[in-house]
Design an enzyme around this catalytic site. Structure first.
Site, PDB file in Angstrom:
ATOM      1  N   SER A 101      43.743  83.881  21.157  1.00 10.18           N
ATOM      2  CA  SER A 101      45.036  84.425  20.915  1.00 10.18           C
ATOM      3  C   SER A 101      44.855  85.732  20.025  1.00 10.18           C
ATOM      4  O   SER A 101      45.860  86.651  20.193  1.00 10.18           O
ATOM      5  CB  SER A 101      45.944  83.504  20.600  1.00 10.18           C
ATOM      6  N   THR A 126      49.568  85.184  20.062  1.00 13.58           N
ATOM      7  CA  THR A 126      49.869  85.956  18.672  1.00 13.58           C
ATOM      8  C   THR A 126      50.282  84.931  17.721  1.00 13.58           C
ATOM      9  O   THR A 126      50.670  83.810  18.071  1.00 13.58           O
ATOM     10  CB  THR A 126      51.458  86.702  19.135  1.00 13.58           C
ATOM     11  N   THR A 184      47.640  89.790  16.733  1.00 14.04           N
ATOM     12  CA  THR A 184      47.394  89.561  18.128  1.00 14.04           C
ATOM     13  C   THR A 184      46.277  90.422  18.611  1.00 14.04           C
ATOM     14  O   THR A 184      45.921  91.301  18.537  1.00 14.04           O
ATOM     15  CB  THR A 184      48.868  89.717  18.949  1.00 14.04           C
ATOM     16  N   ARG A 241      47.478  99.802  25.723  1.00 13.86           N
ATOM     17  CA  ARG A 241      48.869  99.181  25.697  1.00 13.86           C
ATOM     18  C   ARG A 241      49.124  98.645  24.305  1.00 13.86           C
ATOM     19  O   ARG A 241      48.297  97.834  23.685  1.00 13.86           O
ATOM     20  CB  ARG A 241      49.046  97.930  26.613  1.00 13.86           C
ATOM     21  N   THR A 301      56.607  85.931  18.855  1.00 17.23           N
ATOM     22  CA  THR A 301      55.416  85.754  19.783  1.00 17.23           C
ATOM     23  C   THR A 301      55.820  85.869  21.262  1.00 17.23           C
ATOM     24  O   THR A 301      56.909  85.495  21.455  1.00 17.23           O
ATOM     25  CB  THR A 301      54.596  84.365  19.591  1.00 17.23           C
ATOM     26  N   GLY A 302      54.780  86.135  22.290  1.00 20.64           N
ATOM     27  CA  GLY A 302      55.463  86.146  23.458  1.00 20.64           C
ATOM     28  C   GLY A 302      55.352  87.477  24.117  1.00 20.64           C
ATOM     29  O   GLY A 302      54.834  88.262  23.604  1.00 20.64           O
TER      30      GLY A 302
END
Ligand code: GLY
Length: 357
Positions: free
Chosen positions: A76, A204, A222, A232, A255-256
């Site tokens: 992650s 993350t 992250t 990106r 996070t996400g």
């Protein structure tokens, strides 16, 4: 004895209770405390121990996330993070230090396993806040960080399987879809399905720490969205989106799916809502509602619910805390005087309301 009586008696308070929302002034502060995404469970324990011994809250939080950044088995963040569409690991991180009102961030950083520490070096040693790409790497090397290959064999195999399954008409062949993309409920916001039914992951860690004086530090680190277009940048390194800290109020982070959070500056919004008197949980629910209100149709199901996961975490200066997300089932990590543990996030919708892509 109340806060005002203590002040009148000349008793030094651990922090400025006047900065807290009026309704909470009688609550006993629950500090020190460290709050993080569930994958930071080892980290909150380390950070809490450090703070209990007098460490700075930001130093402690960074030491907490360094555990995952340096763990090659964790896909992650940091070393072993899942790569971009070209198989290159690009890392993002940001930090904020409440007492000095400073911030630092890096994005698209290659070959350095601990972007959180590079972000802190940007904060400590430059007049800037945000360095990206090649410039961020050159800065890190000048600061003494050691370059290394971040793509582990496990993550390279995952990328190869993704690449081979991308387009049946191209020349890449391989096995079944990457294992490990689906994760436990402790960190379910790693897996997302886009409007076309294609899975991608975001991994993350956000960690926010409040020390016994009420001083605050926050960090988010992250490897970003797996298989992303090179260059990106998600929400994690964006001050006010992936994390935010105001020493008079509290801190928040996420996070996400970063793309969904960037548009609402979620961490900043959460802190501002706490400043206005909302509890951490109320603030995070309002932020999630704002996220959904700002989501384009292609990322919503027919019932108007989001097709992605995004989780927010917040801690107030007095130690009240919360984790919140759209769907039930996500957890977050917390360490305070009761020990380190995972707790359930509060949520807006039952899992049965999650639309299928
Ligand atoms: N929240 C991490 C990312 O979107 O990159």
């Amino acid at each position: 004895m109340g806060a005002s009586a203590l002040a009148a008696a000349g008793v030094a308070l651990p922090f400025d209770l006047g900065a807290l929302p009026a309704g909470d002034r009688s609550a006993a502060p629950n500090i020190p405390i460290v709050v993080a995404s569930a994958n930071g469970i080892r980290g909150v324990a380390r950070a809490y121990d450090m703070i209990a011994k007098g460490a700075d809250p930001l130093d402690a939080a960074i030491a907490g996330v360094n555990i995952q950044e340096l763990d090659p088995d964790d896909q992650s963040v940091g070393l072993g993070g899942l790569p971009n569409e070209e198989g290159v690991v690009q890392l993002d991180a940001s930090v904020m230090h409440g007492p000095t009102r400073r911030a630092g961030a890096v994005a698209c950083l290659e070959d350095i396993a601990t972007p959180s520490l590079v972000a802190k070096a940007v904060m400590d040693y430059t007049d800037h806040v945000f360095l990206v790409g090649e410039g961020a790497k050159r800065f890190a090397l000048k600061m003494g960080f050691k370059p290394q290959e971040l793509l582990t064999e496990k993550s390279r195999q995952a990328w190869l399987r993704w690449r081979a399954n991308l387009n049946p008409g191209d020349a890449w062949i391989g096995g079944p879809p990457a294992e490990g993309a689906r994760t436990s409920s402790a960190n379910r916001d790693k897996v997302h399905v886009d409007a076309n039914g294609v899975e991608y992951t975001t991994g993350t860690i956000n960690m926010c720490a409040v020390d016994s004086r009420g001083d605050i530090g926050s960090v988010t680190t992250t490897s970003g969205m797996s298989w992303k277009i090179p260059g990106r940048v998600g929400d994690s390194p964006i001050i006010g989106a992936g994390q935010y800290c105001d020493n008079t109020v509290g801190a928040a982070g996420s996070t996400g799916r970063g793309e969904a959070n960037i548009k609402v500056c979620g961490a900043f919004l959460a802190v501002e809502l706490m400043r206005q008197g909302k509890s951490p949980e109320e603030a995070l629910h309002t932020v999630m509602e704002r996220v959904i209100a700002m989501t384009e149709k292609r990322l919503l199901g027919a019932n108007g619910r989001p097709l992605f996961d995004l989780t927010f975490y917040a801690v107030a200066k007095d130690g009240r805390y919360a984790g919140a997300c759209a769907y039930e089932g996500t957890q977050f990590a917390v360490a305070d005087a009761k020990g380190a543990r995972v707790e359930k996030c509060s949520f807006l919708f039952r899992e049965s309301e999650r639309p299928r892509a």
